[in-house]
Scaffold this active site. Structure first.
Site, mmCIF file in Angstrom:
data_model
loop_
_atom_site.group_PDB
_atom_site.id
_atom_site.type_symbol
_atom_site.label_atom_id
_atom_site.label_comp_id
_atom_site.label_asym_id
_atom_site.label_seq_id
_atom_site.Cartn_x
_atom_site.Cartn_y
_atom_site.Cartn_z
ATOM 1 N N LYS A 18 0.836 -1.204 0.000
ATOM 2 C CA LYS A 18 0.000 0.000 0.000
ATOM 3 C C LYS A 18 0.869 1.252 0.000
ATOM 4 C CE LYS A 18 -1.568 1.738 3.815
ATOM 5 N NZ LYS A 18 -2.298 2.062 5.059
ATOM 6 N N ARG A 47 2.364 5.975 -3.136
ATOM 7 C CA ARG A 47 3.474 6.872 -3.477
ATOM 8 C C ARG A 47 3.775 6.807 -4.967
ATOM 9 N NH1 ARG A 47 4.151 5.526 1.766
ATOM 10 N NH2 ARG A 47 5.369 6.830 3.206
ATOM 11 N N ASP A 72 -7.704 1.841 -0.470
ATOM 12 C CA ASP A 72 -6.801 2.988 -0.349
ATOM 13 C C ASP A 72 -6.256 3.432 -1.704
ATOM 14 O OD1 ASP A 72 -7.286 2.857 2.352
ATOM 15 O OD2 ASP A 72 -5.177 3.008 2.928
ATOM 16 N N ASN A 76 -10.620 6.621 4.197
ATOM 17 C CA ASN A 76 -9.784 6.656 5.401
ATOM 18 C C ASN A 76 -8.328 6.408 5.019
ATOM 19 O OD1 ASN A 76 -9.213 6.936 8.102
ATOM 20 N ND2 ASN A 76 -9.955 4.914 8.711
ATOM 21 N N ARG A 104 -8.634 12.023 12.422
ATOM 22 C CA ARG A 104 -7.194 11.802 12.353
ATOM 23 C C ARG A 104 -6.480 13.149 12.175
ATOM 24 N NH1 ARG A 104 -6.180 6.747 8.377
ATOM 25 N NH2 ARG A 104 -4.076 6.968 9.259
ATOM 26 N N SER A 156 2.829 11.701 12.788
ATOM 27 C CA SER A 156 2.729 10.867 11.591
ATOM 28 C C SER A 156 3.873 11.162 10.633
ATOM 29 C CB SER A 156 1.395 11.108 10.876
ATOM 30 O OG SER A 156 1.348 10.391 9.666
ATOM 31 N N GLN A 172 3.640 10.517 7.642
ATOM 32 C CA GLN A 172 3.002 10.928 6.389
ATOM 33 C C GLN A 172 3.072 12.431 6.184
ATOM 34 O OE1 GLN A 172 -0.902 9.251 6.841
ATOM 35 N NE2 GLN A 172 -0.219 7.161 6.450
ATOM 36 N N SER A 200 8.023 6.351 12.905
ATOM 37 C CA SER A 200 7.922 5.567 11.659
ATOM 38 C C SER A 200 8.887 6.068 10.590
ATOM 39 C CB SER A 200 6.476 5.595 11.132
ATOM 40 O OG SER A 200 5.558 5.204 12.108
ATOM 41 N N ASP A 220 2.887 -0.708 12.239
ATOM 42 C CA ASP A 220 1.852 -1.577 11.673
ATOM 43 C C ASP A 220 2.175 -3.047 11.918
ATOM 44 O OD1 ASP A 220 0.405 0.586 10.824
ATOM 45 O OD2 ASP A 220 1.048 0.468 8.737
ATOM 46 N N LYS A 264 -4.582 5.975 14.181
ATOM 47 C CA LYS A 264 -4.726 5.207 12.940
ATOM 48 C C LYS A 264 -6.206 5.015 12.624
ATOM 49 C CE LYS A 264 -0.255 4.375 12.260
ATOM 50 N NZ LYS A 264 0.487 4.662 11.022
ATOM 51 N N GLU A 265 -6.538 3.926 11.907
ATOM 52 C CA GLU A 265 -7.919 3.690 11.492
ATOM 53 C C GLU A 265 -8.882 3.610 12.677
ATOM 54 O OE1 GLU A 265 -5.583 2.466 7.893
ATOM 55 O OE2 GLU A 265 -5.289 2.704 10.030
ATOM 56 N N ARG A 299 -5.876 1.882 18.084
ATOM 57 C CA ARG A 299 -5.483 0.473 18.042
ATOM 58 C C ARG A 299 -4.988 -0.048 19.388
ATOM 59 N NH1 ARG A 299 -2.672 0.591 11.978
ATOM 60 N NH2 ARG A 299 -4.607 0.116 10.844
ATOM 61 N N HIS A 307 -8.907 -2.798 9.165
ATOM 62 C CA HIS A 307 -8.402 -3.970 8.449
ATOM 63 C C HIS A 307 -7.344 -4.720 9.236
ATOM 64 C CE1 HIS A 307 -4.822 -1.563 6.689
ATOM 65 N NE2 HIS A 307 -5.456 -0.775 7.529
ATOM 66 N N ARG A 308 -6.469 -4.012 9.923
ATOM 67 C CA ARG A 308 -5.373 -4.691 10.626
ATOM 68 C C ARG A 308 -5.862 -5.397 11.895
ATOM 69 N NH1 ARG A 308 -1.453 -4.115 7.447
ATOM 70 N NH2 ARG A 308 -0.983 -2.153 6.398
ATOM 71 N N LYS A 317 -9.587 -2.724 2.655
ATOM 72 C CA LYS A 317 -8.780 -1.489 2.645
ATOM 73 C C LYS A 317 -7.393 -1.732 2.074
ATOM 74 C CE LYS A 317 -7.851 2.523 5.560
ATOM 75 N NZ LYS A 317 -6.490 2.864 5.218
#
Length: 432
Positions: free
Chosen positions: A23, A28, A50, A92, A122, A169, A171, A199, A316, A343-344, A347, A388-389, A414
């Protein structure tokens, strides 16, 4: 009525499993291809929610994207999106929302970026503040610091340095890096990370991929330097298998294998590929080659053992360590996992709740979790929180020889739509 996936007790897994594309690499690659000069043919692209969000957004921005399954052709716009007004719904998908917000901030257009309710929870504040401080005009339309975002026209950076806090993040940094070559002054752009960068392997992944598209970044201490330079299509780009998705099957192999995972090897550019090093610390048998990894239980016939480690670099994949902890010997402690909370779903709260149903004793704090395995593992029904995770993690409990029921199993779409089918393909169920 809630959909349920029933998983019988897993006695053994064996054989070979192939995985969907990454993903992180897929989204990217789509964005970099769109920003490049030339046409890029992507292969083994992840086909999931995604990536659908990113492809849909690029098309609304005027980019030609042709898709045939996992093969995608993107006609680059040389850094200039044709459409200067667009409303983008990104579900998401953080790997779409954060980088697109950064890239669109100085594209001279008027855009709205929105998503599902969880995306609206988020955080985006640090990225918005960083971009606005150097001349962007971004407004949070409802709650300050969160989507939906309204981006107004801005075309020029007011500084050669952008400061961004790194503790929420990676990101945010990825978005600034990808946008950097397009908006940097002639002397280049410095991106300064304030505080700890969570991360960081995902940022390294971004830099490596930018290099494939002709832009070489430089890193020194807490600074990234990005030159003013156009992106140039590599013509063809192969997306490697998803290392985060690989973690579930690598863990299964370590518990009740052996199992071989194809499409990811010792030279993977993904940070989560180091997940197997933690399995090895737990006693698993691990063999890595150029294009696959094989895992099996410990040579001595013992169970995997719990370990105490910091996982801030692979958040993750760290979830998979938590998921198998109830089936290990001894206490498992996960540290540096504070990013799980944004996150989603939250968690930390979600996994603590669900793992407790196995009989495990779970303690947790703001950025850590400790798990003591139960004397007797319990199966049962597990909630997924539309994450999903969580769904894939809790499926692993069946490898402890107990039946498992997964609520809302379709949430795996996802990132891994056929997860349960691939799981069944390597599973020998315990029918005793």
């Amino acid at each position: 009525m809630t959909d349920i996936k029933y998983i019988k007790p897993i006695k053994r897994v064996e054989g070979t499993v192939s995985l969907p594309g990454s993903k992180s690499i897929s989204n990217r690659a789509l964005l970099l291809s769109a920003l490049s000069t030339g046409t890029t043919e992507l292969s083994n692209l992840l086909v999931a929610e995604d990536t659908d969000m990113m492809i849909g957004a690029l098309r609304k921005l005027g980019v030609s994207v042709e898709q045939d399954g996992t093969d995608v052709k993107v006609v680059g716009c040389a850094g200039h999106f044709p459409n200067k007004v667009a409303n983008l719904f990104l579900g998401n998908a953080g790997t779409a929302m954060r980088p697109l917000a950064s890239v669109l901030a100085f594209s001279g257009g008027e855009y709205v970026l929105d998503g599902v309710q969880r995306m609206r929870e988020r955080p985006m504040q640090y990225l918005v503040e960083a971009l606005n401080s150097v001349g962007a005009h971004i407004v949070c339309m409802e709650k300050q610091g969160f989507p939906p975002l309204k981006i107004f026209p801005a075309t020029k950076l007011l500084s050669d340095t952008i400061n961004i806090k790194g503790n929420v993040s990676s990101q945010f940094v990825t978005g600034l890096l990808i946008n950097g070559p397009l908006v940097a002054p002639h002397s280049g752009l410095y991106i300064h990370i304030e505080g700890e960068l969570v991360s960081s392997p995902y940022v390294s992944l971004t830099c490596q991929m930018m290099g494939r598209f002709g832009v070489v970044t430089h890193t020194e201490l807490d600074n990234y330097f990005v030159p003013q330079h156009p992106y140039i299509s590599p013509i063809k780009f192969l997306v490697e298998a998803d290392a985060s998705s690989a973690s579930y099957f690598l863990a299964l192999g370590a518990l009740v294998g052996p199992l071989t995972v194809e499409g990811i090897g010792r030279d993977s550019i993904q940070g989560d590929a180091t997940f197997v090093e933690y399995l090895a610390k737990m006693g698993a048998t691990v063999v890595r080659s150029n294009d696959h990894i094989k895992t099996a239980p410990p040579f001595n016939g013992h169970k995997l053992r719990g370990i105490d480690e910091d996982y801030r670099q692979i958040p993750d994949a760290a979830m998979t360590i938590a998921a198998i902890a109830p089936m290990c010997e001894g206490r498992t402690v996960l540290r540096g996992i504070g990013s799980w909370r944004v996150k989603e779903t939250d968690r930390i709260e979600a996994l603590a709740t669900e793992l407790s149903k196995t009989g495990a004793a779970v303690e947790y704090g703001e950025d850590w979790m400790a798990i003591e395995p139960p004397a007797k593992l319990q199966g049962g029904r597990f909630a997924t929180y539309n994450d999903h995770r969580i769904a894939m993690c809790m499926s692993l409990i069946a490898a402890g020889g107990v039946p498992v029921e997964i609520e809302n199993p379709s949430c795996v779409a996802k990132t891994f739509p056929d997860f349960f089918e691939r799981l069944a393909s390597v599973t020998e169920e315990d029918n005793d």
